[in-house]
Write a protein that holds these residues in place. Structure first.
Motif, PDB file in Angstrom:
ATOM      1  N   UNK A 144     -79.191 -26.293 -52.543  1.00  0.00           N
ATOM      2  CA  UNK A 144     -79.180 -27.817 -52.097  1.00  0.00           C
ATOM      3  C   UNK A 144     -78.103 -27.842 -50.835  1.00  0.00           C
ATOM      4  N   UNK A 145     -77.911 -29.018 -50.405  1.00  0.00           N
ATOM      5  CA  UNK A 145     -76.947 -29.229 -49.279  1.00  0.00           C
ATOM      6  C   UNK A 145     -75.624 -28.921 -49.818  1.00  0.00           C
ATOM      7  N   UNK A 146     -75.231 -29.707 -50.754  1.00  0.00           N
ATOM      8  CA  UNK A 146     -73.713 -29.370 -51.333  1.00  0.00           C
ATOM      9  C   UNK A 146     -73.446 -28.103 -51.580  1.00  0.00           C
ATOM     10  N   UNK A 147     -74.251 -27.120 -51.997  1.00  0.00           N
ATOM     11  CA  UNK A 147     -74.093 -25.684 -52.218  1.00  0.00           C
ATOM     12  C   UNK A 147     -73.843 -24.946 -50.953  1.00  0.00           C
ATOM     13  N   UNK A 148     -74.691 -25.081 -50.054  1.00  0.00           N
ATOM     14  CA  UNK A 148     -74.528 -24.759 -48.583  1.00  0.00           C
ATOM     15  C   UNK A 148     -73.234 -25.135 -47.960  1.00  0.00           C
ATOM     16  N   UNK A 149     -72.823 -26.324 -47.765  1.00  0.00           N
ATOM     17  CA  UNK A 149     -71.833 -26.966 -47.291  1.00  0.00           C
ATOM     18  C   UNK A 149     -70.455 -26.220 -47.962  1.00  0.00           C
ATOM     19  N   UNK A 150     -70.464 -26.245 -49.244  1.00  0.00           N
ATOM     20  CA  UNK A 150     -69.334 -25.865 -49.949  1.00  0.00           C
ATOM     21  C   UNK A 150     -69.055 -24.147 -49.503  1.00  0.00           C
ATOM     22  N   UNK A 151     -70.221 -23.451 -49.566  1.00  0.00           N
ATOM     23  CA  UNK A 151     -70.140 -22.155 -49.135  1.00  0.00           C
ATOM     24  C   UNK A 151     -69.706 -21.979 -47.550  1.00  0.00           C
ATOM     25  N   UNK A 152     -70.420 -22.683 -46.724  1.00  0.00           N
ATOM     26  CA  UNK A 152     -70.115 -22.202 -45.267  1.00  0.00           C
ATOM     27  C   UNK A 152     -69.615 -23.472 -44.623  1.00  0.00           C
ATOM     28  N   UNK A 153     -69.450 -24.637 -44.931  1.00  0.00           N
ATOM     29  CA  UNK A 153     -68.977 -25.779 -44.183  1.00  0.00           C
ATOM     30  C   UNK A 153     -69.997 -26.284 -43.268  1.00  0.00           C
ATOM     31  N   UNK A 154     -71.193 -26.174 -43.297  1.00  0.00           N
ATOM     32  CA  UNK A 154     -72.442 -26.623 -42.516  1.00  0.00           C
ATOM     33  C   UNK A 154     -73.026 -27.572 -43.586  1.00  0.00           C
ATOM     34  N   UNK A 155     -73.523 -28.610 -42.678  1.00  0.00           N
ATOM     35  CA  UNK A 155     -74.296 -29.581 -43.520  1.00  0.00           C
ATOM     36  C   UNK A 155     -75.865 -29.278 -42.959  1.00  0.00           C
ATOM     37  N   UNK A 156     -76.625 -28.643 -43.875  1.00  0.00           N
ATOM     38  CA  UNK A 156     -77.911 -28.270 -43.370  1.00  0.00           C
ATOM     39  C   UNK A 156     -78.867 -29.492 -43.406  1.00  0.00           C
ATOM     40  N   UNK A 157     -79.913 -29.534 -42.601  1.00  0.00           N
ATOM     41  CA  UNK A 157     -81.068 -30.665 -42.921  1.00  0.00           C
ATOM     42  C   UNK A 157     -81.894 -29.916 -43.877  1.00  0.00           C
ATOM     43  N   UNK A 158     -82.677 -30.749 -44.269  1.00  0.00           N
ATOM     44  CA  UNK A 158     -83.787 -30.424 -45.361  1.00  0.00           C
ATOM     45  C   UNK A 158     -84.617 -29.326 -44.581  1.00  0.00           C
ATOM     46  N   UNK A 159     -84.717 -28.177 -45.641  1.00  0.00           N
ATOM     47  CA  UNK A 159     -85.765 -27.166 -45.100  1.00  0.00           C
ATOM     48  C   UNK A 159     -84.907 -26.388 -43.917  1.00  0.00           C
ATOM     49  N   UNK A 160     -83.695 -26.561 -43.569  1.00  0.00           N
ATOM     50  CA  UNK A 160     -82.964 -25.715 -42.834  1.00  0.00           C
ATOM     51  C   UNK A 160     -82.417 -24.507 -43.449  1.00  0.00           C
ATOM     52  N   UNK A 161     -82.285 -23.266 -42.966  1.00  0.00           N
ATOM     53  CA  UNK A 161     -81.921 -22.048 -43.355  1.00  0.00           C
ATOM     54  C   UNK A 161     -80.762 -21.822 -42.539  1.00  0.00           C
ATOM     55  N   UNK A 162     -79.818 -20.673 -43.109  1.00  0.00           N
ATOM     56  CA  UNK A 162     -78.977 -19.907 -42.275  1.00  0.00           C
ATOM     57  C   UNK A 162     -78.771 -18.332 -42.884  1.00  0.00           C
ATOM     58  N   UNK A 163     -78.781 -17.723 -41.791  1.00  0.00           N
ATOM     59  CA  UNK A 163     -78.753 -16.193 -42.074  1.00  0.00           C
ATOM     60  C   UNK A 163     -77.122 -15.985 -42.006  1.00  0.00           C
ATOM     61  N   UNK A 164     -76.844 -15.530 -43.380  1.00  0.00           N
ATOM     62  CA  UNK A 164     -75.390 -15.202 -43.471  1.00  0.00           C
ATOM     63  C   UNK A 164     -75.002 -13.555 -43.502  1.00  0.00           C
ATOM     64  N   UNK A 165     -74.293 -13.100 -42.718  1.00  0.00           N
ATOM     65  CA  UNK A 165     -73.929 -11.747 -42.689  1.00  0.00           C
ATOM     66  C   UNK A 165     -73.229 -11.551 -44.107  1.00  0.00           C
ATOM     67  N   UNK A 166     -73.456 -10.255 -44.390  1.00  0.00           N
ATOM     68  CA  UNK A 166     -73.121  -9.360 -45.473  1.00  0.00           C
ATOM     69  C   UNK A 166     -72.576  -8.077 -45.173  1.00  0.00           C
ATOM     70  N   UNK A 167     -71.559  -7.873 -45.891  1.00  0.00           N
ATOM     71  CA  UNK A 167     -70.769  -8.456 -46.891  1.00  0.00           C
ATOM     72  C   UNK A 167     -70.338  -9.938 -46.406  1.00  0.00           C
ATOM     73  N   UNK A 168     -70.024 -10.863 -47.225  1.00  0.00           N
ATOM     74  CA  UNK A 168     -69.396 -12.165 -47.246  1.00  0.00           C
ATOM     75  C   UNK A 168     -68.167 -11.801 -46.792  1.00  0.00           C
ATOM     76  N   UNK A 169     -67.606 -12.474 -45.573  1.00  0.00           N
ATOM     77  CA  UNK A 169     -66.094 -12.595 -45.216  1.00  0.00           C
ATOM     78  C   UNK A 169     -65.674 -14.034 -45.338  1.00  0.00           C
ATOM     79  N   UNK A 170     -64.240 -13.940 -45.051  1.00  0.00           N
ATOM     80  CA  UNK A 170     -63.686 -15.412 -44.932  1.00  0.00           C
ATOM     81  C   UNK A 170     -63.310 -15.533 -43.464  1.00  0.00           C
ATOM     82  N   UNK A 171     -63.559 -16.392 -42.761  1.00  0.00           N
ATOM     83  CA  UNK A 171     -64.673 -17.491 -42.866  1.00  0.00           C
ATOM     84  C   UNK A 171     -66.166 -16.682 -43.139  1.00  0.00           C
TER      85      UNK A 171
END
Length: 181
Positions: A144-171
């Protein structure tokens, strides 16, 4: 000798987008996406997790988005794709309509909008999951939007995806923002 130079330069000749997708195929990135279009905000009164009729669900456009994601990802990899999803019907249906593999419900991806969950605990659990999960195949997380925003700070559109580098870093390193259309 010249062949080795070409091989060494090949990764640099790929676009940033192509490098992001290669990282995903190699297990060095994860695709986290917001469920496809389900008009509205939150869920109606009387929401019951196990009863889709009480939830905000995908509309025809959302079902088309989910199917487009499936076709798009099939172009990105011939490998099996592992799909984890929130238990909300709109997320599960997004994954099912992608028609790539069995969708595995993962409660830590559930929405915490309007006090339905614990933002800090779920975000921390997602970070721990991504740190520990063996992602040997390309992996998609549908949430959901809230989960992605909490993790990344990005507010995604419906159906939008983000490719996140692993391992996760801060930020968190976002390699690409993606929509199949």
């Amino acid at each position: 000798m010249k062949l080795w130079i070409l091989i060494l330069l090949l990764p640099f000749s790929l676009s940033a987008d192509e490098r992001a997708w290669q990282a995903w195929r190699d297990g060095n990135a994860v695709l986290i996406m917001r469920h496809a279009l389900a008009p509205g905000t939150g869920d109606p009164p009387g929401f019951v997790l196990q009863d889709c009729s009480t939830q905000r669900n995908l509309n025809a456009r959302g079902r088309q988005q989910a199917q487009a994601w499936g076709r798009f990802l099939q172009q990105k990899t011939a490998a099996d794709v592992q799909i984890f999803s929130s238990e909300w019907c709109r997320c599960l249906e997004t994954g099912q309509l992608m028609a790539l593999s069995t969708v595995e419900p993962l409660p830590l991806l559930n929405s915490f909008f309007a006090g339905r969950g614990d933002r800090l605990a779920q975000t921390s659990a997602l970070q721990a999951f991504l740190a520990q999960a063996p992602l040997s195949t390309p992996t998609v997380l549908i949430t959901h939007q809230v989960n992605i925003t909490a993790l990344t700070g990005i507010f995604p559109a419906s159906g939008e995806g983000l490719l996140l580098a692993l391992p996760l870093t801060e930020p968190i390193t976002v390699l690409a923002r993606v929509q199949p259309e």
